[in-house]
Write an enzyme that holds these catalytic residues in place. Structure first.
Site, PDB file in Angstrom:
ATOM      1  N   SER A 182       0.819  -1.196   0.000  1.00 48.41           N
ATOM      2  CA  SER A 182       0.000   0.000   0.000  1.00 48.41           C
ATOM      3  C   SER A 182       0.862   1.258   0.000  1.00 48.41           C
ATOM      4  O   SER A 182       1.658   1.450  -0.915  1.00 48.41           O
ATOM      5  CB  SER A 182      -0.969  -0.050   1.178  1.00 48.41           C
ATOM      6  N   ASP A 222      -9.187  -5.168  -5.561  1.00 46.36           N
ATOM      7  CA  ASP A 222      -8.776  -4.124  -4.632  1.00 46.36           C
ATOM      8  C   ASP A 222      -9.561  -2.847  -4.937  1.00 46.36           C
ATOM      9  O   ASP A 222      -9.355  -2.211  -5.968  1.00 46.36           O
ATOM     10  CB  ASP A 222      -7.267  -3.872  -4.764  1.00 46.36           C
ATOM     11  N   HIS A 265      -7.600  -5.743  -0.870  1.00 46.07           N
ATOM     12  CA  HIS A 265      -6.351  -5.084  -0.459  1.00 46.07           C
ATOM     13  C   HIS A 265      -5.647  -5.955   0.586  1.00 46.07           C
ATOM     14  O   HIS A 265      -5.654  -5.646   1.779  1.00 46.07           O
ATOM     15  CB  HIS A 265      -6.713  -3.710   0.115  1.00 46.07           C
TER      16      HIS A 265
END
Length: 655
Positions: A201, A307, A338
């Site tokens: 991320s 995601d 995610h």
């Protein structure tokens, strides 16, 4: 294009040097070296006795305006024995804003420290696993977070320089100190400077951004669910994806010290990121795709195809830019949202990552460069490979909508259609509502569907949908989604954990100490039985019809043409299923609604989808020949996952 590895003079020399060192230090009892394809670094060093230290690297910036250049904290865990023997080691680095505020990984681990300020617990398994194998691990606090000076600027110069400065220090080009305010210099004499960055991320985003500077010494990056352009985290061609901007995110991770000093940075994040969705210089600075030509590091990219936090446009445009510039690369695509690969394919992930770092940082010829470029999760825990990605033979194919026997329930094929379809934006409905009612005439969407396929049809890459629409109001947002209509068992990406279930038992990945366990909770796939799967999406503000950079008010009653960028994916629509394109207004919880509630009329003769089909148009013609158009009964409502979760405003998880 196929993966290509760079065999440099260093790599040739390194292989010879490593062979000598392996014989001298790692396996003294073995007379003959193992074949190169089986060579790997072994856990021969003591993790309990590893050197743990902290340095503060001078970034050369004064983002917090206190008259002193900002220093970022780098916590280091490295094997003691190589240093004692005068040998230098490579570095694995994770630069993160989350080490103090929010935690890392599925168990939200934070850094902990001893009385001397040296790290005790380093989150995740990287140090536990790789330090005994002869790597140093460095955890960097981004500027403005945890023990670092400066300000978080959400992917801008401060963020990227936080990590780049550490790589410069590792390679003898920057200064570091043994304390945050002291004058005693710290030298990185223990490393050869060869660095690999990894992170999920925001952390992976920093890896992308640093690689895009072309910094010397960065040999590979492993970005997991990472952002490639921050504009695309907040907007889709002018349509806002969230009800907040980067100032909210900066404030979320800023340390108390940074919150007291960084008002000017916060103001810039507000002023230069207007909620209109217009492009500004702030977004140009945070667009790493434009600098893909500077990337010298190899890239091992991992992303969940569902995601909806860091949406898959990010990996698609980054991958395409890297391919255009001949960057060495590898990719994993999961069915999750995610989620870190440690939590959806743990054993294979650790083994693959180990071999990747051995190849890229130690120079071992272990064969990973000759393996297929792509691993793709086709069903929960069922993976296939592609020698290249997208596969050879993939071609952009134009599919065209046409009217059907019911209003809003049309056909999708290769032939150009005519006529119109009309729908009214309903901000209370999402893509799951539209897909569930795909065979019904509803006022909120227009759907276009193939006949049941007679052969599998694979879409691999990024799609575009060009729409010509006439609005009734000065503002209008558009959504386009691709749907696989047919029964399947998939990962439940709309669940809070986005496709996994965390169990109570643990497995161990590396060595442990009393303060830093290498044992993590196991996970398993969270599955859902569905009648349809939305597998690609795109959005836009129709006011951006003339420019991706700036929107304008619309003239009601006037037709406008705009192209929506759909998210990258790799999906097989099986024989017996149908492929659908849905065009609608606000996709609830995935984009914010416009100021008005327009009715839009589509001109089907000027509306089309360009989709990446393996086999191109002939494959589509073959897959749609010989079948009959057998729509589901009009009373049938299809079952899918729950509506998308719109709470993500943090590029990590649902914090």
């Amino acid at each position: 294009m196929p993966i290509r590895m760079r065999f440099t003079t260093w790599r040739t020399l390194a292989t010879a040097v490593v062979a000598v060192l392996m014989a001298a230090f790692l396996t003294p009892a073995v007379a003959h070296a193992a074949p190169q394809k089986t060579r790997e670094s072994r856990p021969v060093y003591s993790y309990a006795n590893a050197i743990r230290e902290a340095v503060w690297v001078d970034t050369g910036l004064d983002w917090d305006g206190d008259g002193k250049t900002d220093r970022v904290a780098a916590d280091i865990v490295r094997p003691r024995e190589p240093a004692q023997q005068g040998r230098k080691v490579p570095v694995i680095m994770d630069a993160s804003p989350y080490y103090s505020c929010c935690g890392r990984g599925n168990e939200s681990q934070k850094k902990t420290y001893d009385a001397n300020g040296n790290v005790v617990q380093m989150p995740l398994f990287y140090d536990n696993y790789f330090v005994p194998r002869g790597y140093a691990f460095v955890g960097v606090d981004l500027a403005g977070t945890n023990r670092s000076d400066g300000c978080v600027d959400v992917g801008g110069r401060s963020d990227i320089q936080s990590a780049k400065a550490v790589i410069d220090w590792l390679n003898g080009r920057a200064k570091a100190y043994t304390s945050r305010t002291g004058t005693v210099r710290a030298k990185a004499s223990w490393t050869n400077g060869r660095t690999g960055m990894i992170g999920k991320s925001w952390d992976g985003t920093i890896a992308n951004g640093v690689a895009a500077t072309g910094v010397k010494g960065l040999k590979t990056i492993v970005p997991i669910s990472a952002i490639s352009s921050w504009y695309d985290y907040y907007f889709a061609k002018g349509a806002p994806l969230y009800d907040s901007g980067p100032d909210w995110l900066s404030n979320y991770v800023d340390s108390p010290d940074a919150q007291a000093k960084c008002a000017a940075v916060q103001k810039k994040l507000v002023d230069e990121a207007p909620r209109t969705g217009d492009w500004t210089s702030l977004w140009t600075e945070r667009d790493y795709v434009k600098d893909a030509g500077k990337v010298k590091a190899s890239v091992f990219l991992i992303h969940g195809m569902q995601d909806l936090n860091v949406r898959t446009k990010h990996f698609g445009q980054w991958w395409d830019a890297l391919a255009k510039n001949g960057v060495e690369r590898k990719i994993w695509l999961s069915q999750t949202g995610h989620v870190d690969p440690f939590d959806f394919r743990r054993a294979t992930w650790v083994d693959t990552l180990h071999r990747w770092f051995d190849h890229e940082l130690l120079g071992y010829d272990n064969g990973i460069d000759r393996e297929p470029m792509a691993d793709i999760e086709r069903h929960p825990d069922q993976w296939v490979t592609s020698q290249s990605w997208p596969p050879r033979g993939t071609a952009a194919t134009t599919l065209r909508p046409a009217t059907g026997t019911q209003s809003g329930v049309g056909a999708l094929g290769l032939s150009k259609g005519d006529g119109t379809e009309t729908f009214t934006d309903n901000p209370q409905l999402s893509e799951t509502d539209w897909a569930a009612q795909i065979d019904k005439s509803t006022p909120d969407k227009a759907g276009f569907i193939t006949k049941p396929l007679t052969h599998d049809l694979r879409l691999s890459g990024s799609s575009k949908v060009t729409i010509t629409a006439t609005p009734t109001t000065p503002t209008a947002h558009l959504s386009a989604v691709l749907v696989d209509l047919g029964p399947d068992t998939i990962r439940d990406y709309a669940d809070a954990a986005e496709g996994i279930t965390t169990l109570t038992d643990r497995t161990c990945w590396g060595a442990s100490t009393s303060g830093d366990s290498a044992c993590f909770k196991n996970t398993q796939a969270k599955k859902a039985d569905v009648d349809y799967t939305v597998f690609s999406r795109g959005w836009a503000d129709l006011g951006n019809y003339a420019s991706d950079l700036k929107g304008v008010p619309l003239t009601p009653g006037k037709a406008y043409t705009i192209t929506l960028d759909l998210a990258a994916t790799d999906h097989v629509v099986p024989a017996g299923h149908r492929l659908a394109l849905i065009v609608a207004g606000t996709d609830k919880d995935l984009i914010d609604p416009p100021a008005d509630k327009p009715t839009l009329t589509l001109d089907l003769s000027r509306t089309s989808a360009r989709v990446p089909l393996v086999g191109g148009a002939p494959a589509f013609a073959r897959a749609t020949s010989g079948g009959t158009a057998s729509a589901a009964p009009s009373a049938t409502t299809l079952d899918g996952v729950r509506s998308p979760n719109g709470i993500h405003r943090v590029p990590e998880g649902a914090q």
